[in-house]
Write a protein that holds these residues in place. Structure first.
Motif, short mmCIF file in Angstrom:
data_model
loop_
_atom_site.label_atom_id
_atom_site.label_comp_id
_atom_site.label_asym_id
_atom_site.label_seq_id
_atom_site.Cartn_x
_atom_site.Cartn_y
_atom_site.Cartn_z
N PRO A 143 0.81 -1.23 0.00
CA PRO A 143 0.00 0.00 0.00
C PRO A 143 0.84 1.27 0.00
N VAL A 144 1.89 1.31 0.83
CA VAL A 144 2.77 2.47 0.86
C VAL A 144 3.53 2.60 -0.45
N GLY A 145 3.93 1.46 -1.00
CA GLY A 145 4.65 1.48 -2.26
C GLY A 145 3.82 2.05 -3.39
N SER A 146 2.53 1.78 -3.39
CA SER A 146 1.67 2.34 -4.43
C SER A 146 1.56 3.85 -4.30
N VAL A 147 1.59 4.36 -3.07
CA VAL A 147 1.58 5.82 -2.87
C VAL A 147 2.90 6.43 -3.36
#
Length: 318
Positions: A230-234
């Motif tokens: 999830p953080v990587g997608s941001v």
């Protein structure tokens, strides 16, 4: 006594309201300078660019030559615009595909307990981020220059080159040098993002996996990467949007040359809005900016939807 009590409660309520009002007024006072700057230099230019796009206007005089959609049509039929558009997308793809996973690998390395000198490396990688981009671009022009450039000098001393190469003046190398410098310039910021994400992961999950006999690679594949998704997608979203605007770097390094090989939409818009030769075409540049802004918005919305779906899948699996 009841009247006195009610009067006291009324006075107390009025004092609380007065206190809250003064507090809000002070907050507004402190944010007023930032708000004024935002309205004058961000919101107003955005709104007016949509207005100028429908006029043939040079930036001076009255705004009275209405041309409708002619500026948009001219932009869409201009091959130089599509060349700049393709270069911008290519630059974004190169930066995202190379920089984001490379920053993740470096963050994992710097977060390892056995790695020494973590603070020094973090500072080294973050220094380019706080350096002015225009200054970086000018310095890189000398480093990759054909005449006594550092890269040419080193390669010639090593015997890898027999004659100097104009890296920024060749259509075969200029674009990739700009990409390389762009990745290096913003690498530290993505590294910090990944480090913050890694250090926020729950340690008890890794301890449980270690007790169960999981090795470093297994924990990386089945725990670290899924939790970071999830953080990587941001981070992916921010990297893509930021990479679509590289005006200062390209302007300082190549000015869109050679032969428009490194021309980006930002530089294309600047060239028409603030033309050094001939009359400036602010209306036409505004139309190009509006079209490019719509594309960036679509890309942002698409990546934002990806971020939302990724976060939803993760929340559903926890």
């Amino acid at each position: 006594m009841d009247n006195a009590a009610s009067g006291g409660n009324g006075r107390g309520k009025r004092m609380r309201i007065h206190y809250q009002t003064r507090k809000q007024l002070w907050c507004l006072l402190f944010i007023a300078p930032q708000l004024v700057l935002f309205l004058l230099f961000t919101l107003y230019p955005i709104i007016m660019s949509y207005v100028y796009a429908f006029f043939d206007w040079s930036g001076f005089g009255r705004l009275d030559d209405y041309v409708g959609l002619d500026n948009f049509k001219e932009t869409l039929y201009d091959p130089i615009f599509w060349n700049a558009f393709g270069n911008s997308l290519s630059f974004m793809l190169y930066v995202v595909v190379i920089q984001v996973p490379l920053a993740l690998l470096m963050a994992l390395l710097l977060n390892a307990q056995w790695f020494k000198g973590k603070t020094v490396y973090r500072v080294i990688y973050f220094l380019p981020v706080v350096t002015t981009t225009a200054v970086v671009g000018l310095v890189m022009r000398f480093i990759f220059g054909a005449y006594k450039g550092l890269v040419n000098e080193v390669l010639m001393r090593l015997g890898l080159l027999s004659a100097p190469v104009d890296f920024l003046g060749s259509i075969d190398t200029a674009f990739f040098i700009v990409v390389l410098v762009g990745i290096w310039k913003s690498f530290g910021m993505k590294l910090i993002y990944w480090l913050a994400a890694i250090q926020s992961l729950p340690k008890d999950v890794f301890e449980a996996a270690k007790i169960d006999g999981a090795g470093p690679l297994q924990m990386l594949r089945y725990i670290t990467v899924p939790l970071l998704l999830p953080v990587g997608s941001v981070i992916l979203l921010m990297s893509a949007v930021n990479a679509l605007h590289v005006f200062d770097l390209v302007k300082a390094m190549t000015d869109g040359g050679p032969a428009f090989k490194t021309d980006m939409v930002d530089v294309y818009i600047y060239r028409y809005a603030f033309s050094g030769s001939g009359e400036a075409r602010v209306g036409f540049a505004s139309a190009a900016g509006v079209l490019y802004g719509i594309v960036v918005m679509i890309i942002s919305l698409a990546l934002g939807l990806f971020v939302k779906l990724t976060g939803g899948r993760r929340n559903g699996s926890v």
